[in-house]
Design an enzyme around this catalytic site. Structure first.
Site, PDB file in Angstrom:
ATOM      1  N   LYS A 109       0.835  -1.206   0.000  1.00 26.78           N
ATOM      2  CA  LYS A 109       0.000   0.000   0.000  1.00 26.78           C
ATOM      3  C   LYS A 109       0.867   1.252   0.000  1.00 26.78           C
ATOM      4  O   LYS A 109       0.558   2.234  -0.681  1.00 26.78           O
ATOM      5  CB  LYS A 109      -0.921   0.000   1.222  1.00 26.78           C
TER       6      LYS A 109
ATOM      7  N   HIS B  10      -9.343 -28.994 -35.103  1.00 30.19           N
ATOM      8  CA  HIS B  10     -10.267 -27.918 -34.744  1.00 30.19           C
ATOM      9  C   HIS B  10     -11.253 -28.348 -33.656  1.00 30.19           C
ATOM     10  O   HIS B  10     -12.461 -28.171 -33.784  1.00 30.19           O
ATOM     11  CB  HIS B  10     -11.010 -27.409 -35.978  1.00 30.19           C
TER      12      HIS B  10
END
Length: 508
Positions: A136, A271
């Site tokens: 922070k 595919h």
């Protein structure tokens, strides 16, 4: 005033050399517990946290750094006069660098022998609190949780005397991703709901891919950090270029299909749909069946096997271009032969797949869809044979072979099979008759005496009527249509058998 670094790590890799480098840059070190002992034994001057807090550790070490003298030193905004005056008033020394890594919660709970209480004790409290506080306040504080970042921090200190704002922000970002991942693992371990109100997904980047489905799309591969049996973690690449986005999707599907079969089997995939599946007594014969299933579509396809690939099989595979071959192993002769194919990737399965329940997650606009993976196997006791004619043993075996295959074909799906070989596959059609027409037309004259599998029920008897024209001898389908009887009557009219599974396998 000397700069101060707090070091408290579970993983002590390179921590002594890192601490020594910090001291050279005029840092003083404060530390706790085992880290303090390691640094002290290495001859490093180190201040115990208890001396800073003027408080002893309590609750068997659960509380040692949770103190204003520590967190005040980390969180103070350096250009805020009020903050600095408070530090001075409380005799708190600013802390400029925090180096912390956490208790190994995930590693602990992955051990089968770990009890619930042991797992709870591996939930780090002080570590994440220190990291989040430092992250922070990264405008002023350097925070490090990854041992791989030690060297880059020291390099910057050598070059600039301090870390840059960009580096501090990067390291803070790493921390918040890390603590989020850590908490998500704990939440997953404690969770008892199948679909909790909130989910936090944690994935670790494995590699940035050259591109996605198409060259204009960027892509990367991430692995689920909670699960250790995903395809990419269970394989070792032996040869070829890095896997592409499409390779990975196809390989994952091929791996799912091959997992259905116990006899020596080869799956050829293109595919996201199988174009040929063959089972036989040897992997060579299985390859011949898979190849003959669709000699056109297999070109440039993905191959998966559940047996070691031998030299004879490799010779045949080497005669055409294959994107990827996945196998539990390759004989040395087969490996050297296939390595001559520069553009064929070879993957060796190094860990047996576990049939634990996992979930499929698919993105939709502004959300996710989540479901159990379809791992349901055929329940022989659940099968129903409603037709007058019953399938013979050979037909029944072929019906089960085809049913395992159709489960992995995009819906609407039809599979034609004969002699443990797919001979026709119709995938992803808008109606079932259209899928059947494609599959039956592909199989052609081979249809006579073959079986047909459908991933969904027949709403009308038209698929049966079409199958009969091609000589299909038996059909397997889920059943469940309000017009099932129409299809049953059609089978009885033409003297063929039908098996109902009471389970559908739509794959969208």
């Amino acid at each position: 005033m000397k700069r101060r670094a707090l070091i408290s790590v579970y993983d002590k890799t390179n921590i002594v050399s890192f601490a020594k480098a910090l001291i050279k840059h005029d840092f003083e070190i404060i530390s706790t517990g085992g880290t303090y002992s390691v640094l002290k034994e290495a001859g490093i001057k180190v201040i115990p946290v208890m001396q800073v807090t003027d408080s002893k550790e309590i609750l068997n070490g659960r509380v040692k750094t949770l103190h204003p003298a520590i967190h005040g030193g980390i969180l103070a905004v350096r250009n805020d006069d009020h903050h600095m005056a408070q530090l001075n008033e409380e005799s708190i020394h600013p802390i400029d660098l925090v180096c912390v890594n956490l208790y190994p919660f995930s590693e602990t709970v992955n051990k089968e022998s770990t009890s619930f209480n042991e797992a709870i004790e591996q939930i780090d409290i002080g570590g994440p609190t220190l990291l989040r506080a430092a992250a922070k306040n990264h405008k002023y504080v350097t925070v490090i949780t990854d041992t791989n970042d030690y060297q880059s921090v020291i390099t910057e200190l050598n070059q600039c005397g301090e870390t840059t704002p960009d580096t501090r922000r990067r390291l803070a970002t790493t921390v918040f991703f890390h603590t989020a991942d850590y908490d998500s693992k704990i939440a997953s371990y404690l969770n008892q709901e199948e679909f909790p109100e909130t989910i936090t997904l944690s994935y670790k980047r494995k590699q940035i891919l050259r591109y996605g489905e198409n060259p204009h799309q960027k892509a990367a591969l991430y692995s689920d950090s909670h699960i250790n049996n995903t395809l990419i973690l269970r394989t070792k690449q032996l040869h070829g270029k890095d896997l592409s986005y499409n390779n990975i999707k196809d390989a994952n599907t091929a791996s799912d299909i091959i997992n259905e079969y116990s006899a020596p089997t080869v799956v050829a995939l293109k595919h996201m749909n199988p174009c040929g599946i063959g089972s036989a007594k040897t992997i060579y014969d299985a390859w011949i069946k898979a190849y003959d299933g669709d000699q056109i579509s297999i070109f440039g396809g993905i191959i998966a096997t559940n047996q070691v690939i031998d030299h004879q099989t490799a010779i045949e595979m080497g005669k055409l271009f294959l994107e990827l071959i996945i196998a539990p192993g390759f004989t040395e002769e087969a490996l050297q032969l296939l390595k001559k194919r520069k553009n064929t990737r070879l993957l060796e399965l190094i860990d047996e797949r576990k049939d634990e329940q996992c979930f499929n997650i698919t993105t939709v606009t502004d959300g996710l869809l989540m479901q159990e993976q379809d791992q349901k196997k055929v329940n022989l006791n659940q099968l129903e044979i409603p037709t007058k004619k019953k399938p013979c043993n050979e037909e029944f075996e072929q019906l089960l072979f085809a049913w395992k295959a159709v489960k992995h074909v995009k819906s609407n799906a039809i599979v034609i099979a004969k002699d443990s070989q797919t001979i026709g596959i119709g995938a992803g059609q808008m109606n079932r008759v259209g899928a059947a027409e494609i599959a039956l037309r592909q199989a052609g004259d081979k249809c006579r005496g073959a079986v047909l599998a459908s991933d969904g029920f027949f709403p009308m008897p038209d698929t049966v009527e079409l199958a009969v024209k091609y000589g299909i001898s038996s059909i397997i389908q889920p059943g469940g249509s309000i017009r099932d009887q129409d299809s049953i009557d059609a089978c009885n009219k033409h003297g063929i058998s039908m098996v109902l599974t009471k389970t559908r396998h739509f794959k969208h």
